[in-house]
Write a protein that holds these residues in place. Structure first.
Motif, PDB file in Angstrom:
ATOM      1  N   THR A  90       0.834  -1.204   0.000  1.00  0.00           N
ATOM      2  CA  THR A  90       0.000   0.000   0.000  1.00  0.00           C
ATOM      3  C   THR A  90       0.867   1.253   0.000  1.00  0.00           C
ATOM      4  O   THR A  90       1.974   1.258   0.540  1.00  0.00           O
ATOM      5  CB  THR A  90      -0.924   0.017   1.234  1.00  0.00           C
ATOM      6  OG1 THR A  90      -1.759   1.173   1.179  1.00  0.00           O
ATOM      7  CG2 THR A  90      -0.133   0.019   2.528  1.00  0.00           C
ATOM      8  N   GLU A  96      -6.950   3.878   2.388  1.00  0.00           N
ATOM      9  CA  GLU A  96      -7.636   2.648   1.972  1.00  0.00           C
ATOM     10  C   GLU A  96      -8.703   2.201   2.967  1.00  0.00           C
ATOM     11  O   GLU A  96      -9.750   1.683   2.575  1.00  0.00           O
ATOM     12  CB  GLU A  96      -6.618   1.498   1.877  1.00  0.00           C
ATOM     13  CG  GLU A  96      -5.810   1.397   0.632  1.00  0.00           C
ATOM     14  CD  GLU A  96      -5.024   0.105   0.666  1.00  0.00           C
ATOM     15  OE1 GLU A  96      -5.437  -0.838  -0.016  1.00  0.00           O
ATOM     16  OE2 GLU A  96      -4.019   0.031   1.402  1.00  0.00           O
ATOM     17  N   ILE A  99     -12.387   3.087   2.587  1.00  0.00           N
ATOM     18  CA  ILE A  99     -12.945   2.481   1.363  1.00  0.00           C
ATOM     19  C   ILE A  99     -13.304   1.020   1.641  1.00  0.00           C
ATOM     20  O   ILE A  99     -14.382   0.538   1.259  1.00  0.00           O
ATOM     21  CB  ILE A  99     -11.939   2.588   0.194  1.00  0.00           C
ATOM     22  CG1 ILE A  99     -11.633   4.045  -0.108  1.00  0.00           C
ATOM     23  CG2 ILE A  99     -12.478   1.870  -1.041  1.00  0.00           C
ATOM     24  CD1 ILE A  99     -10.532   4.243  -1.149  1.00  0.00           C
ATOM     25  N   GLN A 140     -13.742  -0.782  -5.369  1.00  0.00           N
ATOM     26  CA  GLN A 140     -12.481  -1.513  -5.583  1.00  0.00           C
ATOM     27  C   GLN A 140     -11.583  -0.755  -6.559  1.00  0.00           C
ATOM     28  O   GLN A 140     -10.362  -0.704  -6.373  1.00  0.00           O
ATOM     29  CB  GLN A 140     -12.783  -2.917  -6.107  1.00  0.00           C
ATOM     30  CG  GLN A 140     -13.392  -3.841  -5.064  1.00  0.00           C
ATOM     31  CD  GLN A 140     -13.865  -5.162  -5.654  1.00  0.00           C
ATOM     32  OE1 GLN A 140     -14.267  -5.225  -6.818  1.00  0.00           O
ATOM     33  NE2 GLN A 140     -13.832  -6.206  -4.858  1.00  0.00           N
ATOM     34  N   GLN A 143      -9.967   2.025  -4.704  1.00  0.00           N
ATOM     35  CA  GLN A 143      -8.909   1.563  -3.797  1.00  0.00           C
ATOM     36  C   GLN A 143      -7.614   1.269  -4.550  1.00  0.00           C
ATOM     37  O   GLN A 143      -6.516   1.404  -3.987  1.00  0.00           O
ATOM     38  CB  GLN A 143      -9.376   0.305  -3.061  1.00  0.00           C
ATOM     39  CG  GLN A 143      -8.398  -0.196  -2.001  1.00  0.00           C
ATOM     40  CD  GLN A 143      -8.829  -1.512  -1.389  1.00  0.00           C
ATOM     41  OE1 GLN A 143      -9.852  -2.079  -1.763  1.00  0.00           O
ATOM     42  NE2 GLN A 143      -8.047  -2.005  -0.446  1.00  0.00           N
ATOM     43  N   ARG A 201      -6.740  -7.052   1.979  1.00  0.00           N
ATOM     44  CA  ARG A 201      -6.904  -6.064   0.899  1.00  0.00           C
ATOM     45  C   ARG A 201      -7.445  -6.743  -0.365  1.00  0.00           C
ATOM     46  O   ARG A 201      -7.104  -7.880  -0.663  1.00  0.00           O
ATOM     47  CB  ARG A 201      -5.523  -5.452   0.662  1.00  0.00           C
ATOM     48  CG  ARG A 201      -5.402  -4.429  -0.400  1.00  0.00           C
ATOM     49  CD  ARG A 201      -4.006  -3.836  -0.384  1.00  0.00           C
ATOM     50  NE  ARG A 201      -3.800  -2.941   0.757  1.00  0.00           N
ATOM     51  CZ  ARG A 201      -2.938  -3.194   1.760  1.00  0.00           C
ATOM     52  NH1 ARG A 201      -2.205  -4.281   1.755  1.00  0.00           N
ATOM     53  NH2 ARG A 201      -2.805  -2.338   2.762  1.00  0.00           N
TER      54      ARG A 201
END
Length: 503
Positions: A90, A96, A99, A140, A143, A201
């Motif tokens: 990340t 993130e 989300i 998605q 993200q 994730r």
């Protein structure tokens, strides 16, 4: 025996100064073990033949530890553990997180809609489900701007890592990699980070990947179909009844929170074994593991699986119609790892099918009826003795099955010969030693024994136990376990030939 020792010397002993082999069958491994304060077990075998080391982290958790509704979760987690943590994979975890929270909320609504549509009592209007899927897909996509794809893989590859992978089975899940000797601390940092700070994730897109894997390897593969049917036929109560990849209906509905809860309850330090084999110093390994893995909070080990099948009361037979060449299995229920009869069953399997002088080869392959292979499981819980069946040309499953039973009956009525026992001992020695000629192979053996039984030395003891099996032992276990009332037969036939094969 002597021939095996000649094989041992150049391939293993001269290559690995710390591995001592006094004589064939007397293998001494100087494995050092330390238990961290949180219960995680660290095992080290120094081998200074080359400036590299191999590692495996084995969790004593596999599909057998799941439950209906979350089948396939162990395998799904295998995928998720490569998705990163709060600092790996990340560019901005804080951005993130909200989300992913919105995705979770929508996923709960999608689950409720899936459950509603599953009942024919409800209106079958799927517009709401499609709208929810579209909203999740949009989040998605949002993200993705923060996701650094495959950063763990890339980091290992940049420092010379090889063999990075993972696998999941009925009894366990393992993560492994080989690295140059000067990357030991990096390994401890990365692996402890994904154990302590895992982030699930891209969960729902990866769930789709796993469902596609199931379609490819199970639903559209005759071997996958028959494996799934065989497990369900042998095991009516045991969790071995469901496939490692999971049932499709569970994969379609499992939520991120379900998988996260399973991870926290089953992937605890006390349920993990880390094995390091190679050019390392054991004290240094212990010190680094204490520094990185030791700070992960301890928690209870998950409860053992207690569900067992009742004794089988008759043959079970399943025929699957599928557009593929006929193939099948016969399976007899047998005890679990640690039972003294497993070694004799293993020797019986090798007498039947190991090599060109085996009984199956002579009776089936040389007569060009087909091929068959015998094997026995050495699992955490009661499992099975298997014989595969693949006929050649116009020959049928029934012919192969009859030939197998004829050889099984011979085991019950005629003692196997001393020559056959000696042949099997030599083959087992050669295969066993060959499996130890690499750091990774050694790490796997040590980790599996330690995780399943709490005794890393068990795989060596088992080798010795097989060498002590007698002709009387083979006859006794054949009479005890390889009976009609204890067997299951599952086979695939083409739809237009099913009736003929059943006869």
């Amino acid at each position: 025996m002597r021939r095996v020792r000649q094989f041992l010397l150049p391939t293993v002993m001269l290559a690995a100064a710390s591995l001592a082999f006094a004589q064939t069958g007397d293998i001494q491994l100087d494995v050092k073990k330390k238990v961290l304060s949180n219960g995680m077990r660290i095992l080290v075998l120094e081998n200074h033949a080359a400036p590299v080391f191999s590692t495996i982290i084995r969790f004593n958790t596999g599909s057998v530890d799941e439950r209906p509704g979350i089948t396939g979760t162990s395998h799904l987690l295998e995928h998720m553990l490569f998705k990163g943590t709060k600092i790996i994979g990340t560019s901005n975890y804080e951005a993130e997180a909200p989300i992913m929270k919105k995705i979770d909320s929508l996923a709960h609504l999608m689950y409720a809609e899936q459950a509603r549509l599953a009942s024919p009592l409800n209106p079958q209007d799927s517009a709401k489900l499609k709208a929810l899927k579209d909203q999740i897909a949009a989040l998605q996509a949002e993200q993705k701007q923060y996701v650094i794809k495959d950063e763990l893989w890339g980091t290992y590859l940049q420092v010379g890592g090889t063999g990075l992978n993972a696998s999941t089975g009925n009894d366990g899940t393992q993560y492994y990699v080989s690295l140059p000797k000067n990357r030991l601390e990096l390994w401890a940092f990365l692996e402890s980070d994904r154990l302590a700070n895992l982030v699930l994730r891209e969960f729902y897109s990866e769930r789709d990947v796993v469902m596609e894997e199931r379609r490819l390897r199970t639903e559209n593969d005759p071997r996958g179909i028959i494996d799934e049917a065989l497990s369900a036929t042998i095991n009516w109560a045991s969790p071995y009844s469901w496939p490692v990849v999971g049932w499709m209906s569970d994969l379609q509905t499992v939520l991120r929170e379900d998988v996260e809860a399973y991870f926290h309850s089953h992937y605890s330090p006390a349920n993990a074994v880390a094995v390091v084999v190679g050019d390392v110093n054991a004290d240094e390994v212990f010190s680094l593991c204490e520094r990185y893995f030791g700070k992960i909070p301890s928690q209870p080990v998950p409860p053992p699986v207690v569900t067992r099948d009742a004794p089988q009361k008759g043959e079970r037979r399943v025929e699957i119609e599928y557009d593929a060449n006929p193939t099948g299995y016969i399976a007899w229920r047998v005890p679990q790892v640690g039972h003294p009869d497993i070694a004799a069953l293993d020797v019986a399997a090798n007498i039947l099918s190991n090599g060109r002088t085996s009984r199956f080869y002579k009776a089936i392959r040389e007569k060009r009826l087909g091929t068959t292979q015998a094997s026995v499981s050495n699992s955490r819980y009661p499992d099975a003795f298997y014989c595969s069946m693949t006929p050649f040309g116009d020959h049928t499953i029934s012919e192969i099955e009859g030939a197998i039973y004829a050889e099984i009956d011979r085991l019950k009525t005629e003692k196997v010969t001393d020559w056959e026992l000696e042949r099997v001992r030599n083959q087992l020695d050669a295969n066993f030693i060959r499996s130890l000629d690499a750091n990774t192979g050694l790490a796997f053996r040590i980790a599996n024994s330690e995780a399943v039984t709490g005794n890393w030395h068990l795989f060596l003891d088992y080798q010795d136990a097989m060498k002590k099996v007698t002709a009387d032992d083979v006859m006794r276990v054949a009479k005890t376990y390889l009976t009609k009332s204890n067997r299951s037969v599952v086979y695939i036939v083409k739809a237009d030939s099913s009736a003929a094969s059943a006869n």
